[in-house]
Design a protein around this motif. Structure first.
Motif, mmCIF file in Angstrom:
data_model
loop_
_atom_site.group_PDB
_atom_site.id
_atom_site.type_symbol
_atom_site.label_atom_id
_atom_site.label_comp_id
_atom_site.label_asym_id
_atom_site.label_seq_id
_atom_site.Cartn_x
_atom_site.Cartn_y
_atom_site.Cartn_z
ATOM 1 N N LEU A 22 12.302 -17.454 -24.656
ATOM 2 C CA LEU A 22 11.845 -18.654 -23.956
ATOM 3 C C LEU A 22 12.406 -19.904 -24.623
ATOM 4 N N LEU A 23 12.332 -19.957 -25.929
ATOM 5 C CA LEU A 23 12.862 -21.115 -26.652
ATOM 6 C C LEU A 23 14.369 -21.238 -26.441
ATOM 7 N N GLN A 24 15.086 -20.121 -26.465
ATOM 8 C CA GLN A 24 16.526 -20.143 -26.218
ATOM 9 C C GLN A 24 16.833 -20.644 -24.811
ATOM 10 N N THR B 4 8.726 -23.720 -12.420
ATOM 11 C CA THR B 4 7.376 -23.181 -12.565
ATOM 12 C C THR B 4 7.375 -22.094 -13.627
ATOM 13 N N HIS B 5 6.200 -21.781 -14.115
ATOM 14 C CA HIS B 5 6.083 -20.688 -15.080
ATOM 15 C C HIS B 5 6.505 -19.377 -14.425
ATOM 16 N N GLN B 6 6.259 -19.234 -13.129
ATOM 17 C CA GLN B 6 6.671 -18.032 -12.404
ATOM 18 C C GLN B 6 8.192 -17.904 -12.386
ATOM 19 N N ILE C 3 10.314 -19.204 -14.536
ATOM 20 C CA ILE C 3 10.741 -18.912 -15.908
ATOM 21 C C ILE C 3 10.475 -17.451 -16.236
ATOM 22 N N SER C 4 9.319 -16.947 -15.830
ATOM 23 C CA SER C 4 8.981 -15.549 -16.123
ATOM 24 C C SER C 4 9.953 -14.598 -15.446
ATOM 25 N N GLN C 5 10.351 -14.913 -14.218
ATOM 26 C CA GLN C 5 11.318 -14.070 -13.514
ATOM 27 C C GLN C 5 12.682 -14.103 -14.192
ATOM 28 N N ALA C 6 13.069 -15.257 -14.690
ATOM 29 C CA ALA C 6 14.358 -15.385 -15.378
ATOM 30 C C ALA C 6 14.380 -14.592 -16.684
ATOM 31 N N LEU C 7 13.230 -14.536 -17.356
ATOM 32 C CA LEU C 7 13.157 -13.867 -18.659
ATOM 33 C C LEU C 7 12.672 -12.429 -18.581
ATOM 34 N N GLY C 8 12.146 -12.023 -17.431
ATOM 35 C CA GLY C 8 11.632 -10.658 -17.294
ATOM 36 C C GLY C 8 10.321 -10.441 -18.025
ATOM 37 N N THR D 207 2.285 -14.623 -19.802
ATOM 38 C CA THR D 207 2.948 -14.690 -21.104
ATOM 39 C C THR D 207 3.692 -16.009 -21.256
ATOM 40 N N VAL D 208 4.384 -16.447 -20.200
ATOM 41 C CA VAL D 208 5.091 -17.729 -20.255
ATOM 42 C C VAL D 208 4.097 -18.857 -20.514
ATOM 43 N N THR D 209 2.972 -18.849 -19.809
ATOM 44 C CA THR D 209 1.962 -19.895 -19.975
ATOM 45 C C THR D 209 1.456 -19.933 -21.410
ATOM 46 N N ARG D 210 1.163 -18.781 -21.961
ATOM 47 C CA ARG D 210 0.683 -18.710 -23.352
ATOM 48 C C ARG D 210 1.746 -19.169 -24.337
ATOM 49 N N LEU D 211 2.983 -18.738 -24.117
ATOM 50 C CA LEU D 211 4.063 -19.116 -25.016
ATOM 51 C C LEU D 211 4.359 -20.606 -24.943
ATOM 52 N N MET D 212 4.299 -21.173 -23.735
ATOM 53 C CA MET D 212 4.528 -22.610 -23.593
ATOM 54 C C MET D 212 3.459 -23.389 -24.358
ATOM 55 N N ALA D 213 2.214 -22.939 -24.261
ATOM 56 C CA ALA D 213 1.129 -23.601 -24.994
ATOM 57 C C ALA D 213 1.372 -23.498 -26.493
#
Length: 75
Positions: A8-10, A34-36, A38-43, A48-54
């Motif tokens: 995610l950071l990368q 959207t977090h959705q 981003i999640s699709q891009a990262l698999g 998980t994206v929401t938690r990691l962003m926080a």
């Protein structure tokens, strides 16, 4: 660090390099993702994206106060 967090950071750094603009020693990413998306891009899951962003915000890597992601260049 977890692999998902690192990816995610990368992704945010890559988006900053391609689409960002410098602003007071920060890199403003002016994309509305959207977090959705981003999640699709990262698999990974949206939750998980929401938690990691926080977590990245708590650690000072990003600032979401303007509903835009700001990747801090000082980290």
């Amino acid at each position: 660090m977890t692999p998902s967090r690192d990816r995610l950071l990368q992704l945010l750094v890559l988006l900053g390099q391609k689409f960002g603009r410098e602003m007071a020693q920060r890199l403003l990413i002016d994309l509305r993702l959207t977090h959705q998306e981003i999640s699709q891009a990262l698999g990974i899951t949206r939750i998980t994206v929401t938690r990691l962003m926080a977590r990245l915000e708590e650690e000072g890597f990003i600032d979401r106060s303007r509903r835009q992601y700001i990747v801090l260049t000082s980290r």
